[in-house]
Motif scaffolding. Sequence first.
Motif, PDB file in Angstrom:
ATOM      1  N   UNK A  64     100.161 -35.123  10.873  1.00 20.66           N
ATOM      2  CA  UNK A  64      99.484 -34.169  10.164  1.00 20.66           C
ATOM      3  C   UNK A  64      98.684 -34.846   9.225  1.00 20.66           C
ATOM      4  N   UNK A  65      99.327 -35.799   8.462  1.00 21.45           N
ATOM      5  CA  UNK A  65      98.620 -36.820   7.235  1.00 21.45           C
ATOM      6  C   UNK A  65      97.671 -37.651   7.740  1.00 21.45           C
ATOM      7  N   UNK A  66      97.919 -38.411   8.867  1.00 24.71           N
ATOM      8  CA  UNK A  66      96.565 -38.969   9.453  1.00 24.71           C
ATOM      9  C   UNK A  66      95.400 -38.165   9.833  1.00 24.71           C
ATOM     10  N   UNK A  67      95.587 -37.071  10.457  1.00 24.01           N
ATOM     11  CA  UNK A  67      94.490 -36.165  10.813  1.00 24.01           C
ATOM     12  C   UNK A  67      93.994 -35.390   9.624  1.00 24.01           C
ATOM     13  N   UNK A  68      94.754 -34.844   8.936  1.00 25.86           N
ATOM     14  CA  UNK A  68      94.189 -33.988   7.610  1.00 25.86           C
ATOM     15  C   UNK A  68      93.607 -34.727   6.742  1.00 25.86           C
ATOM     16  N   UNK A  69      94.418 -35.733   6.200  1.00 25.00           N
ATOM     17  CA  UNK A  69      94.038 -36.576   5.149  1.00 25.00           C
ATOM     18  C   UNK A  69      93.458 -37.913   5.288  1.00 25.00           C
ATOM     19  N   UNK A  70      93.665 -38.465   6.383  1.00 20.45           N
ATOM     20  CA  UNK A  70      93.192 -39.740   6.892  1.00 20.45           C
ATOM     21  C   UNK A  70      93.760 -40.838   6.085  1.00 20.45           C
ATOM     22  N   UNK A  71      95.063 -40.555   5.735  1.00 22.04           N
ATOM     23  CA  UNK A  71      95.807 -41.830   4.989  1.00 22.04           C
ATOM     24  C   UNK A  71      96.847 -42.412   6.034  1.00 22.04           C
TER      25      UNK A  71
END
Length: 432
Positions: A64-71
């Motif tokens: 979720x962090x990778x796909x939503x916020x790209x971090x």
Amino acid sequence: MLERLFRLSEHRTDPRTEMVAGATTFLTMAYIIFVNPAMLAETGMDKGAVFVATCLAAALGSAAMGLLANYPIALAPGMGLNAYFTYGVVIGMGVPWPVALGAVFVSGVLFLILAVTRVREAIINAVPQSLKLAISAGIGLFLSLIAFENAGLIEGHKATLITLGHLNRPEPLLAAAGFVAMVGLEARRVPGAIMIGILGTAAAGMVLGVTPFGGIAALPPSIAPTFLKMDVAGALNLGLVTIVFALLFVDLFDNAGTLIGLAHRAGMLDERGRLPRLGRALVADSLAAMAGGALGTSTTTSYIESASGINAGGRTGLAAVVTGLLFVAALFLAPLAAAIPAYATAPALLFVACLMARALADIAWDDVTEAVPALVTAIAMPFTFSIAHGIAFGFITYAAVKLLGGRARDVGPAVWALAAAFVLKFVLLGSV
């Protein structure tokens, strides 16, 4: 597709670098798949189900962090929050674990509401920096107490409350050796130092016959004993408001601090020192907390160990997604996780405690109106065996000291309100 999703060229990276970074982050934080099930099992929860819930919550949260916020920031059930769940809420207060899971889910919902509004920024800005630092350090001290007890280095005593354990037994000696090994490996910047220490300590115990060997890989155990077993109605009981607040409060500031710290290290902050897409990152974190409660584990949050992946070149969410996929692969290590004893995970707790306690260095010690409330907050957590009580004592002390010290203007309305609420809580409900 990867370019469209993660804008790799814009961040001056490539798929190989991101994959290596994701794997590095996983190795650094994979200790949680051993520590979390062992800790939550003390509440009566099924250890195998918690293991699966831990892996899935970490996988979903990281993705979720990778796909939503790209971090390049991975998530997993948070250290400190799992200790509060186990020892503060379930064991300490006698709250059934389904109700505690309900509190985790409710706190995630509230965090999501805060994440999509500007309220989160107001709350973060309203709390004094000294108390934010003290909360982190206090959780570290709290973890250290649990670590010493799990290792057998200390035990209860009727006269002195705590005394030295039986050091002629193999468990505390193995734990001490594992801790020294972890610190030494970390000093040499060996990736996965904590996990290597846990596995090495457990392996030594198995060789010496202290702990039986249960295998390494197998099909994942059933998650049914914990899946959707959260009692949301029970968590909304008036007497449990403090628990929900403590989970929300600690996750809010721990997550915000972790995000800012990692972004600063990766050079992602803008010219005004702010983190772009902070709202999306907080949404990902809140969704992960809700998912963790539903799956059957304590609050899921961002991990400072993601710094290892950032140091390896990770700059986009692809690294976090890779970490999440590796947590899915870890589902097949259930026999190994079940065989890891408490004395092998105790060094990891103590090492994490040491890292968290360094927040005390940044407190303004030359100002007693800041230093004293901060120290009260940190000390109260292990001494009362409650993160929530430590937070409460900190706010009350901060408001009182500032008032009597003639510096009432330093205290914002939110701090006055929280201090008054905590006073009323102790007067009306006692230690609940």
